[in-house]
Design a protein around this motif. Structure first.
Motif, PDB file in Angstrom:
ATOM      1  N   GLY A  87      15.237 -76.963  -1.199  1.00 57.66           N
ATOM      2  CA  GLY A  87      16.669 -76.799  -1.445  1.00 57.66           C
ATOM      3  C   GLY A  87      17.305 -78.029  -2.058  1.00 57.66           C
ATOM      4  N   ASN A  88      16.742 -79.202  -1.751  1.00 67.03           N
ATOM      5  CA  ASN A  88      17.284 -80.452  -2.294  1.00 67.03           C
ATOM      6  C   ASN A  88      16.872 -80.696  -3.740  1.00 67.03           C
ATOM      7  OD1 ASN A  88      18.507 -81.037   0.160  1.00 67.03           O
ATOM      8  ND2 ASN A  88      16.772 -82.240   0.912  1.00 67.03           N
ATOM      9  N   SER A  98      17.674 -78.888  -6.363  1.00 66.30           N
ATOM     10  CA  SER A  98      18.570 -78.252  -7.336  1.00 66.30           C
ATOM     11  C   SER A  98      18.729 -79.151  -8.562  1.00 66.30           C
ATOM     12  CB  SER A  98      19.940 -77.984  -6.714  1.00 66.30           C
ATOM     13  OG  SER A  98      19.837 -77.006  -5.711  1.00 66.30           O
ATOM     14  N   ALA A 104      14.127 -77.585   3.372  1.00 62.39           N
ATOM     15  CA  ALA A 104      15.078 -78.592   2.884  1.00 62.39           C
ATOM     16  C   ALA A 104      14.531 -79.326   1.673  1.00 62.39           C
ATOM     17  CB  ALA A 104      15.411 -79.574   4.004  1.00 62.39           C
ATOM     18  N   SER A 105      13.222 -79.598   1.669  1.00 63.35           N
ATOM     19  CA  SER A 105      12.636 -80.336   0.549  1.00 63.35           C
ATOM     20  C   SER A 105      12.741 -79.562  -0.754  1.00 63.35           C
ATOM     21  CB  SER A 105      11.160 -80.653   0.844  1.00 63.35           C
ATOM     22  OG  SER A 105      10.428 -79.457   1.020  1.00 63.35           O
TER      23      SER A 105
END
Length: 370
Positions: A273-274, A276, A270-271
């Motif tokens: 993917g966030n 972007s 998540a770290s």
């Protein structure tokens, strides 16, 4: 309880903070390597353990006993220096026995201990020679023998191999490793050579600017670096650090004169993917980018892999491996190919990317994204 405990140690020289809140611990029989560039504080930390430098704040304990106020001679520590520090007017046997003689040990007992250590280090034939008649490697063995014969609680090595040529450094690394395995000694070893750190240590502390950047086993340091500095410093060749763009589970790497290389990870932390639209650095070791033959074992191990055609700019045969350089994300990227790989610079070739070996870093802070 750890055998050697370094607890929030700080050391300042006037207004300059050389060591900043360093906390490390070493189990009995462990081999701690302090590694980092010149001026990072590793030798200063070693000197505080030896008692050659006092602490500004913090505490150092050996086997549960605080040693901060003890003079060096009462710490039961042996130190091996870069310069060997042998007495030129004494022969090898006398150099090794000198510390025991100063402690009042009977001559017969001294001689027996000298013979035992000399046999272990394979310097029995040198006992009658003087230091000036020895090679660099032989002098280093004598310095190690002088430390070993005392049977101290802790051994400290301060860049002991830096004066030796490349082949002799490799040989002496083996000797130090053998000594550690034979005697089960507890060692703290300072070096700027990350290959020495990886091959010798059971634990490694990577220092920069007086701060521990990461502390762990060689495998942890190599495979899971905590920041960009550790990733770049540890490993030869170094980890490839490539600017990338994040789009969901896709990672894009730009290529001059060609379409971007897109790596599909299926799922990113998540770290990551966030991130972007933000600057991200992808780290991948050269051996995790290989040819189809070298990548066969990787695929057979059920790792996630992607195969892509990349232009090879430079080919560097290195005996057991071939290193090839391609360009990704505006950076030269080193790949490690099978020794039987056949290809030419200036052409496109299939490269296999092991996605399970990829790590990501925040480009601004340099910290690992997990």
């Amino acid at each position: 309880m750890a055998f050697l405990e370094i607890d929030n140690v700080c050391k300042s020289f006037g207004p300059v903070d050389v060591l900043k809140n360093i906390s490390l611990d070493v189990e009995e029989g462990g081999f701690l390597v302090l590694v980092g560039p010149s001026g990072c504080g590793k030798s200063t930390l070693l000197n505080t353990i030896a008692g050659l430098e006092g602490l500004t704040t913090g505490e150092i304990r050996i086997d549960g006993d605080v040693i901060d106020d003890l003079p060096p001679a009462e710490r039961n520590i042996a130190m091996v220096f870069q310069s060997y520090a042998l007495y030129p007017n004494m022969n090898v046997g006398q150099n090794i026995a000198f510390g025991l003689e100063m402690r009042g040990m009977p001559k017969a007992e001294r001689d027996a201990k000298v013979q035992e250590v000399a046999k272990t280090l394979q310097i029995e034939a040198l006992l009658e020679r003087r230091p000036g008649q020895l090679s660099g490697g032989q002098r280093q063995r004598v310095a190690m023998g002088r430390a070993l014969v005392r049977n101290p609680k802790l051994f400290l090595f301060d860049e002991p191999l830096s004066n030796l040529d490349a082949k002799l450094r490799v040989d002496m690394r083996t000797e130090i490793k053998r000594m550690h395995q034979t005697f089960g000694t507890t060692i703290v070893y300072v070096t700027h050579d990350q290959i020495e750190a990886m091959t010798l240590g059971t634990k490694i502390a990577v220092l920069k600017g007086g701060i521990v950047q990461q502390y762990g086993t060689p495998a942890e340091i190599y495979n899971n670096p905590s920041n960009l500095f550790v990733a770049d410093f540890m490993g030869s060749p170094a980890m490839n650090l490539i600017p990338v763009e994040i789009d969901g589970s896709w990672v894009r790497l730009t290529r001059d004169g060609d379409d971007p290389l897109v790596l599909d990870f299926d799922q990113l932390p998540a770290s990551v993917g966030n991130m972007s639209g933000k600057q991200v650095i992808m780290g991948i070791r050269p051996e995790a980018i290989t040819d189809s033959q070298g990548g066969a074992a990787t695929r057979a191990s059920s790792h996630r892999t992607v195969t892509a055609k990349c232009r090879i700019d430079v080919v560097e045969p290195a005996g057991a491996d071939i290193f090839a350089i391609t360009a990704l994300g505006g950076k030269e990227v080193v790949t490690r190919l099978h020794q039987d790989w056949v290809g030419q610079a200036g052409q496109n070739h299939d490269l296999v990317f092991n996605l399970d070996k990829v790590v990501f870093f925040d480009a601004q802070s340099g910290e690992r994204l997990r």
